[in-house]
Motif scaffolding. Structure first.
Motif, PDB file in Angstrom:
ATOM      1  N   LEU A   1       0.891  -1.294   0.336  1.00 46.45           N
ATOM      2  CA  LEU A   1       0.136  -0.520  -0.470  1.00 46.45           C
ATOM      3  C   LEU A   1       0.634   1.622   0.496  1.00 46.45           C
TER       4      LEU A   1
ATOM      5  N   GLY B   1       1.155   5.036   1.446  1.00 46.51           N
ATOM      6  CA  GLY B   1       0.361   5.817   2.158  1.00 46.51           C
ATOM      7  C   GLY B   1      -0.051   7.693   1.512  1.00 46.51           C
TER       8      GLY B   1
ATOM      9  N   GLY C   1     -10.471  -3.970  13.620  1.00 47.95           N
ATOM     10  CA  GLY C   1      -9.745  -2.877  13.061  1.00 47.95           C
ATOM     11  C   GLY C   1     -11.350  -2.233  12.783  1.00 47.95           C
TER      12      GLY C   1
END
Ligand SMILES: Cc1cc2nc3c(=O)[nH]c(=O)nc-3n(C[C@H](O)[C@H](O)[C@H](O)COP(=O)(O)OP(=O)(O)OC[C@H]3O[C@@H](n4cnc5c(N)ncnc54)[C@H](O)[C@@H]3O)c2cc1C
Length: 408
Positions: free
Chosen positions: A39, A41, A308
């Motif tokens: 990923l 950011g 989460g």
């Protein structure tokens, strides 16, 4: 204890932490992430808390908390003219999201992550959970961990729709290289968790590291500006310069120029000059609607856990997204260890320990954002919200209104 076959859906903060800790607990873990590769950011900030430091250390990270990000000494509030009107010591360590993600990725077994794997559907066959992906592949597991974020496919498969609740205000966000800011602005807000409180709104800024690898000595300033916005007005704000309507947030570089210009004009008019500078110089601000998401269960079906943001999304005022996700993952690993790999008992213990906590974090976020939320309500509620902003109000705050003759 017999090792479990664990499939983790989502390879971000919650998923990587769960994968790392469950693998350390002896389980056979695979991570399935829909992105094509690691990923990238958005460079925005993460507030770290002692719970995050503890879980990171359990994951094997050698990095000391003070080396995670930028330390600030405390908070300060600026008035419209830029004068410091309140200050207190409150040391905090502010990290970049990318730094935390990299540290977790470095501790996990990267060969166990499958990128480009988008979960499509879940089924049960006997005691096994079957996951089917968009490319047609299918896997079976003893435990499937939904760590796939606020729009969780796992949650949507096993629970009645859990709709995000729009809170009535948006956050303009930006990350600005501190080096491009005027010296006076850096001095005023560059080393603090700094606030300005224009009527009905709130803006805050704090420094985050300039790079994700921890070597950067420079700083960026992470800024978040909360603005009440009618739901009907969201459509225009979230429609990008190419005419595409985004659901709840609009990425950097896609906001219409006229909307950016209006935001900057408002910044110059109502914010303390250092904050107006930051909004003027931010090259790529982005915008998100503020939401609450609450799941009724973190163990919503046999062999399935939610962690989460897939389970609870609290408003950013609490700064708990990453810490909560990592602590959820640690609690799941602990519950399975305590029940010696008995999935049903482990999931029940996990849900009992973490669901009340998730709900309390969401409630705290609501409380901290109540002032902005009240702005779109009637005059009486706005007035009440205004009264409860003052130090005097909290001195006389009781559960029932004072009666005639009460001594306060
Ligand atoms: C790229 C990225 C950058 C971020 N930057 C910041 C930031 O700068 N500041 C901040 O406060 N928060 C940031 N966040 C959000 C932050 O990570 C979360 O709020 C919090 O840490 C909880 O993390 P999470 O792992 O539960 O959820 P998320 O971080 O949202 O991760 C969910 C993951 O699941 C994957 N996924 C979703 N659906 C599927 C599916 N069907 N199949 C497979 N995989 C799926 C997503 O691609 C994503 O990687 C960012 C999230 C991402 C993904």
């Amino acid at each position: 204890m017999k090792p479990l076959r664990v499939a983790v859906i989502g390879g971000s903060i919650a998923g990587l932490t769960a994968a790392g800790l469950l693998a350390r607990g002896g389980h056979r873990v695979s991570v399935f992430e829909r992105s094509a590769g690691p990923l990238a950011g958005r460079g925005a900030g993460i507030v770290t808390h002692p719970g995050l430091w503890a879980v990171l250390a359990r994951c094997g990270s050698p990095v000391e908390p003070r080396d995670l990000g930028v330390s600030v000494e405390g908070r300060r509030v600026l008035d419209r003219d830029g004068r410091v009107v309140a200050e207190r010591s409150l040391p905090q360590i502010l990290a970049g999201w990318g730094r935390l993600y990299r540290l977790l990725l470095d501790q996990g077994p990267p060969e166990a992550i499958r990128y480009g794997a988008t979960l499509a559907a879940i089924a049960h066959e006997g005691d096994e959970v079957v996951a089917r992906f968009e490319d047609g592949t299918r896997i079976t597991a003893d435990l499937l961990v939904g760590a796939d974020g606020q729009f969780s496919t796992v949650r949507a498969q096993v629970l009645p729709p859990v709709a995000p609740a729009y809170a009535g205000y948006v956050a303009w966000r930006a990350v600005v290289d501190a080096a491009i800011l005027p010296e006076a602005t850096r001095r005023a807000i560059g080393s603090h968790f700094a606030f300005c409180l224009p009527p009905g709104e709130q803006i805050l800024a704090y420094p985050v590291p300039a790079t994700d690898d921890g070597t950067g000595m420079g700083r960026r300033l992470n800024v978040v500006w909360y603005r009440p916005t009618e739901e009907a007005a969201l459509a225009a704000l979230l429609t990008d310069s190419g005419g595409v309507r985004h659901a709840l947030s609009i990425p950097p570089g896609r906001i219409k120029p006229e909307i950016l210009a209006a935001m900057r004009a408002d910044a110059a008019r109502i914010l303390a000059p250092p904050f107006a500078d930051v909004m003027r110089l931010a090259e790529q601000p982005f915008l998100q609607a503020i939401l609450d998401i609450e799941t009724p269960s973190m163990a919503p079906a046999p062999g399935i856990a939610l962690l989460g943001d897939a389970a609870f999304v609290a408003r950013p005022h609490v700064g708990m997204g990453a810490t909560k996700a990592m602590e959820d993952a640690a609690a799941l690993a602990d519950a399975l260890a305590a029940t010696e790999g008995d999935v049903a008992a482990g999931l029940a213990a996990f849900d009992a320990s973490r669901r009340p906590y998730g709900a309390s974090v969401v409630a705290r976020g609501r409380e901290l954002g109540a002032y902005m939320q009240a702005q779109l309500r009637g005059a009486a509620e706005r007035e009440a919200a205004e009264r409860f902003r003052s130090p005097e109000a909290v001195m006389t705050w009781t559960a029932v209104p004072p009666q005639a003759g009460d001594r306060l």
